[in-house]
Enzyme design. Structure first.
Site, PDB file in Angstrom:
ATOM      1  N   HIS A  25      -9.227   3.612  -2.075  1.00  0.00           N
ATOM      2  CA  HIS A  25      -7.578   3.181  -1.879  1.00  0.00           C
ATOM      3  C   HIS A  25      -7.204   2.222  -2.921  1.00  0.00           C
ATOM      4  CE1 HIS A  25      -4.243   1.579  -0.135  1.00  0.00           C
ATOM      5  NE2 HIS A  25      -4.587   0.770   0.682  1.00  0.00           N
TER       6      HIS A  25
ATOM      7  N   CYS B 124      -0.067   2.216   6.627  1.00  0.00           N
ATOM      8  CA  CYS B 124       0.274   1.006   6.881  1.00  0.00           C
ATOM      9  C   CYS B 124       0.518   0.232   5.683  1.00  0.00           C
ATOM     10  CB  CYS B 124      -0.586   0.252   7.848  1.00  0.00           C
ATOM     11  SG  CYS B 124      -2.447   0.061   6.995  1.00  0.00           S
TER      12      CYS B 124
ATOM     13  N   CYS C 222       0.818  -1.171   0.088  1.00  0.00           N
ATOM     14  CA  CYS C 222       0.003   0.006   0.144  1.00  0.00           C
ATOM     15  C   CYS C 222       0.817   1.325   0.084  1.00  0.00           C
ATOM     16  CB  CYS C 222      -0.817   0.009   1.144  1.00  0.00           C
ATOM     17  SG  CYS C 222      -2.137  -1.398   1.119  1.00  0.00           S
TER      18      CYS C 222
ATOM     19  N   GLY D 160       0.709  -3.995   4.099  1.00  0.00           N
ATOM     20  CA  GLY D 160       0.226  -5.400   4.287  1.00  0.00           C
ATOM     21  C   GLY D 160       1.716  -6.181   4.689  1.00  0.00           C
TER      22      GLY D 160
END
Length: 465
Positions: free
Chosen positions: A395, A427, A140, A429
């Protein structure tokens, strides 16, 4: 006093011109610490312009559209990316042949296919064959990583002008694991946790740190409310590039030409009472719902960076200055806490403190992790995602970093002298966090404190205490 000296040393290092090639011969730069005991920006005297700063002269994004059913459901990924690559060149009148590299953050598409699509997009956008392009994938944070990679390359002297971009078509490339999983994963808990669905990590954060369902739903409502207000007031027009494309009727196959110019996932009338009716998605007794999670989205963004001396030579206005970047690792089972660790690391690297930061763009992957990070860092809610975030806007994984940079810098420009430093963070993954610090483009030559100090203090900064 030691703290003040250390902050001077760090900031001096950021501002000191490097010994790289291609700087304006008629620009001389120097920097020195003042005789005062200040530890912030007041402790530096600029005798002239710093030509080796890495600056941003343009940052744009496409509208963000709901995957499978939004405005880009029938648009090829390379066409989405081409729109923003073309925009950063056309709106600055930079010769595309001068771009040293294009780095594109992308997550879900197969690597070699997406690399080819990005190369194709560069050609569609008018770049000559001499301009290279590559992809980068740090989940991300990929879009922000692309911007950081370009900034680092410029600072290292590899080239003077580059583009950091991001692209994701979650319509074309849904989240899925291809092939088998190594059986060895069963022997290590942390490796197993890398395979947890992101929604489960959200539930883990909510449970471990006591983030309530009501707090999560309220955060989602706030995101939609702020995004709707920003859209209505025209704020996003500064950063959005309208995209001419088509919509195909799924029943008849008829194609309709359209121009997509606004984000289509924002719900202006969202309410806590309505969100409370939604059932948890990942855990029967959980608190993470479709309403307090980020949206699955299609979109792209692009950021044009160059040395300050080059921007001055071309007469380009400077939107922002790239200061620092940090990527950190955290427990994969609670990957959402990443910003709470990455933001302090990046801010410290910049020689600043959290209270020096005027504006934050923190990706709202899930309300649980967003609320946790805000509370953990004790951030002022009025400084965070002031125009809404991913729960409302969307997103698109690989593009989110570039989108956040565009949103942050344009808002900092609007706020002017009241907004000097900004942070983008998210954040990641499998258990990471990333953050970058930016300075408003027209502020870095001002000699002023980054924070207010007590009137009874005869020193210029609290750091000297």
């Amino acid at each position: 006093m030691d703290k003040a000296i250390e902050r001077q040393r760090v900031l001096l290092q950021h501002l000191r011109p490097s010994q790289t090639s291609s700087s304006l011969e008629n620009i001389e730069s120097s920097i020195s610490a003042s005789v005062c005991s200040a530890g912030d920006s007041a402790a530096y005297q600029r005798t002239s312009v710093f030509g080796d700063d890495v600056v941003i002269v343009a940052a744009y994004r496409t509208p963000l559209c709901k995957a499978k059913k939004g405005g880009f459901k029938d648009t090829y990924p390379d066409d989405i990316l081409a729109a923003v690559l073309k925009a950063v060149i056309e709106k600055t009148n930079v010769n595309p042949s001068e771009v040293g590299d294009i780095v594109v953050g992308s997550v879900l598409a197969p690597g070699s296919q997406r690399a080819s699509e990005c190369r194709m997009a560069a050609f569609y956008a008018g770049f000559p064959e001499t301009v290279p392009i590559r992809t980068v994938n740090r989940q991300c944070s990929s879009g922000l990583q692309a911007v950081a990679d370009v900034a680092a390359s410029i600072k290292a002297g590899f080239y003077d002008i580059g583009i950091g971009a991001g692209l994701e078509s979650m319509t074309t490339n849904p989240m899925a694991w291809e092939g088998s999983v190594n059986p060895k994963v069963k022997t290590m808990v942390q490796a197993q946790d890398c395979l947890l669905p992101m929604g489960i990590t959200s539930e883990n954060v909510a449970h471990r740190f006591g983030v309530t369902r009501k707090e999560q739903d309220q955060a989602a409502v706030d995101s939609h409310r702020k995004a709707a207000a920003a859209t209505a007031s025209g704020k996003f027009k500064d950063e959005i590039i309208p995209v001419a494309t088509k919509i195909v009727d799924p029943k008849t196959g008829d194609e309709k030409p359209v121009t997509i110019s606004v984000d289509d996932g924002i719900r202006p009338n969202a309410s806590v009472s309505d969100l409370a009716k939604l059932k948890p998605v990942f855990k029967k007794s959980g608190t993470t719902t479709a309403g307090n999670s980020s949206q699955v989205t299609d979109g792209a963004g692009a950021v044009l960076l160059m040395k300050r001396s080059i921007a001055m030579q071309k007469g380009l206005p400077i939107l922002g200055v790239f200061r620092t970047f940090a990527a950190v690792g955290v427990d994969p089972a609670i990957m959402g806490i990443g910003p709470a660790v990455a933001i302090p690391a990046a801010v410290k690297s910049a020689g600043l403190e959290l209270e020096d930061i005027d504006l934050f763009e923190i990706n709202e992957a899930f309300a649980s992790q967003f609320v946790y990070c805000r509370k953990k860092l004790e951030l002022d809610p009025e400084k965070i995602n002031v125009n809404g975030g991913a729960m409302a806007i969307g997103h698109p994984l690989g593009a989110t970093g570039a989108r956040c940079v565009a949103t942050l810098l344009h808002e900092m420009k609007r706020r002017g002298k009241d907004c000097r430093f900004g942070v983008v963070s998210m954040c990641i993954g499998t258990g990471m966090g990333a953050a970058a610090v930016f300075e408003r483009g027209d502020s870095c030559d001002e000699l002023r404190n980054a924070r207010k100090i007590d009137s009874h203090n005869h020193l210029l900064s609290k750091d000297a205490l």
